[in-house]
Design a protein around this motif. Structure first.
Motif, PDB file in Angstrom:
ATOM      1  N   ARG A  60       0.839  -1.213   0.000  1.00 20.01           N
ATOM      2  CA  ARG A  60       0.000   0.000   0.000  1.00 20.01           C
ATOM      3  C   ARG A  60       0.870   1.259   0.000  1.00 20.01           C
ATOM      4  O   ARG A  60       0.560   2.257  -0.643  1.00 20.01           O
ATOM      5  N   LYS A 155      -2.562   6.148   1.820  1.00 13.54           N
ATOM      6  CA  LYS A 155      -2.434   6.663   3.190  1.00 13.54           C
ATOM      7  C   LYS A 155      -1.506   7.888   3.169  1.00 13.54           C
ATOM      8  O   LYS A 155      -0.353   7.837   3.620  1.00 13.54           O
ATOM      9  N   TYR A 160      -5.109  13.473   6.357  1.00 15.09           N
ATOM     10  CA  TYR A 160      -5.436  13.513   7.788  1.00 15.09           C
ATOM     11  C   TYR A 160      -5.805  14.919   8.273  1.00 15.09           C
ATOM     12  O   TYR A 160      -6.253  15.084   9.405  1.00 15.09           O
ATOM     13  N   GLU A 189     -16.061   6.409   6.539  1.00 14.04           N
ATOM     14  CA  GLU A 189     -15.245   5.777   7.579  1.00 14.04           C
ATOM     15  C   GLU A 189     -15.022   6.759   8.717  1.00 14.04           C
ATOM     16  O   GLU A 189     -15.417   7.925   8.632  1.00 14.04           O
ATOM     17  N   PRO A 191     -12.210   8.792  11.280  1.00 15.92           N
ATOM     18  CA  PRO A 191     -10.974   9.496  10.902  1.00 15.92           C
ATOM     19  C   PRO A 191      -9.741   8.602  10.796  1.00 15.92           C
ATOM     20  O   PRO A 191      -8.884   8.839   9.949  1.00 15.92           O
ATOM     21  N   ILE A 192      -9.643   7.567  11.644  1.00 13.02           N
ATOM     22  CA  ILE A 192      -8.468   6.689  11.541  1.00 13.02           C
ATOM     23  C   ILE A 192      -8.852   5.211  11.593  1.00 13.02           C
ATOM     24  O   ILE A 192      -8.058   4.375  12.036  1.00 13.02           O
ATOM     25  N   SER A 215      -8.293  -0.615   3.887  1.00 13.31           N
ATOM     26  CA  SER A 215      -7.744  -1.032   5.183  1.00 13.31           C
ATOM     27  C   SER A 215      -7.376  -2.510   5.203  1.00 13.31           C
ATOM     28  O   SER A 215      -8.135  -3.378   4.753  1.00 13.31           O
ATOM     29  N   ILE A 216      -6.239  -2.784   5.772  1.00 15.12           N
ATOM     30  CA  ILE A 216      -5.745  -4.160   5.882  1.00 15.12           C
ATOM     31  C   ILE A 216      -6.533  -4.905   6.966  1.00 15.12           C
ATOM     32  O   ILE A 216      -6.845  -6.087   6.816  1.00 15.12           O
ATOM     33  N   THR A 217      -6.907  -4.210   8.014  1.00 12.37           N
ATOM     34  CA  THR A 217      -7.712  -4.850   9.066  1.00 12.37           C
ATOM     35  C   THR A 217      -9.111  -5.188   8.523  1.00 12.37           C
ATOM     36  O   THR A 217      -9.661  -6.253   8.809  1.00 12.37           O
ATOM     37  N   GLY A 253      -8.911  -1.077  12.650  1.00 12.66           N
ATOM     38  CA  GLY A 253      -7.701  -0.559  12.022  1.00 12.66           C
ATOM     39  C   GLY A 253      -6.502  -1.134  12.746  1.00 12.66           C
ATOM     40  O   GLY A 253      -6.642  -1.683  13.842  1.00 12.66           O
ATOM     41  N   THR A 254      -5.338  -0.998  12.157  1.00  7.76           N
ATOM     42  CA  THR A 254      -4.132  -1.549  12.797  1.00  7.76           C
ATOM     43  C   THR A 254      -3.916  -0.943  14.171  1.00  7.76           C
ATOM     44  O   THR A 254      -3.666  -1.649  15.151  1.00  7.76           O
TER      45      THR A 254
END
Ligand code: PLP
Length: 303
Positions: A60, A155, A160, A189, A191-192, A215-217, A253-254
């Motif tokens: 990513r 990302k 942000y 989504e 914010p983080i 998102s990977i999660t 999220g991570t």
């Protein structure tokens, strides 16, 4: 508790306090930075760390460098080695959170594409504040930025600013956090973190065309839900008013891991407590990332 003593800049390990970047670099002036947040989970039995979905994070990041037209990229193998060296240098004895930032460190005009540099930092990180109790969300009047303006699927640090506006508004309005809508009014989504909800028993999440970070999660949960239940997570546009009929909801999220959502716009989600599916998904997630189960061993890079 260990501390983050050693940082890496452009492949070199150095004392944390010595890291520097020029204020007139493009990274500072025009936010020409893409980054990743990764977690390495400590496994006390073997005293190893499991860095979760490392190659997917690097992929990513490389995609972000491409979209931002950086004139240099980094090979996956190189980043693998850098992060492994960084973790070992800090001698952690508990879970590690990693920030990997790639940016234009040179000065110049808006179209400048290099020189490119990177920083990797490893730090301790405890469980997020609302992990057990769940959190209240308010739908923000700040809209999520769109793919044609500043693509949320990469990302980029610049994205942000939009997220931060929503965070501050939510706090001022007395919520624990914000949920953002797309410019045309569908759920996007937080914010983080990404958003999931259960409606009429169906686990549902905004599609990747809802201006979200890929998102990977989120992908981990979609994959595991299918494996555990045989059912698909439905990925679609979600109307704002549907949020008020959710039986369960959570963010992922991570960094955030899995955070239950107990109310949205002051409407209770379900009965206002953490739902059974959220608990099940959360348990499975931690078993997976910590290597308590053997599934998806390729997702855990052992260090
Ligand atoms: C805007 C945004 N959405 C979603 C996520 C979750 O992404 P991931 O699961 O890849 O960490 C993050 C986490 O950094 C994020 O900043």
């Amino acid at each position: 508790m260990w501390t983050s003593d050693i940082i890496m800049m452009n492949g070199k390990l150095m004392p944390y306090a010595d890291a520097q970047i020029h204020p007139l670099s493009l990274a500072v002036t025009y936010a020409t930075t893409v980054f990743e947040g990764l977690r390495a989970y400590y496994m006390p039995e073997t005293k190893e760390f499991a860095l979760f979905r490392l190659d997917d994070h690097i992929k990513r990041l490389q995609a972000g460098m491409k979209v931002m037209r950086f004139d240099q990229t980094y090979e996956t193998e190189y980043f693998r080695k850098c992060l492994s060296d960084l973790i070992k240098a800090n001698k952690p004895d508990s879970d590690v959170y990693i920030r990997l930032l790639v940016y234009i460190e040179g000065q110049g005009l808006l179209a400048t594409t290099g020189p490119v540099g990177f920083t990797a930092a490893a730090m301790p990180r405890s469980k997020p504040k609302f992990a057990e109790t769940g959190m209240s969300l308010g739908v923000s009047s700040w809209r999520r930025l769109s793919d044609n303006a500043s693509p949320p699927r990469i990302k980029a640090t610049a994205n942000y600013h939009n997220a931060r506006l929503a965070v501050h508004q939510a706090k001022a309005d007395g919520y624990d956090g914000a949920l953002m809508l797309t410019p045309d009014g569908y759920v996007s989504e937080a914010p983080i973190a990404c958003f999931f909800m259960v409606r009429d028993g169906v686990l549902t999440t905004p599609s990747c065309s809802s201006n979200i970070l890929e998102s990977i999660t989120r992908d981990t949960i979609i994959t595991r839900y299918k494996e555990l239940t045989g059912l698909e997570v439905v990925q679609r546009s979600i109307d704002r008013s549907e949020l008020y009929f959710a039986e369960e909801a959570f963010l992922c999220g991570t960094g955030q891991e899995i955070i239950p959502v107990t109310s949205i716009d002051h409407f209770e989600v379900g009965d206002g407590s953490v739902g059974p599916l959220t608990q099940r998904i959360s348990r499975d997630y931690f078993d997976l990332v910590r290597g308590n189960i053997d599934d998806h061993a390729q997702w855990r890079t052992l260090i």
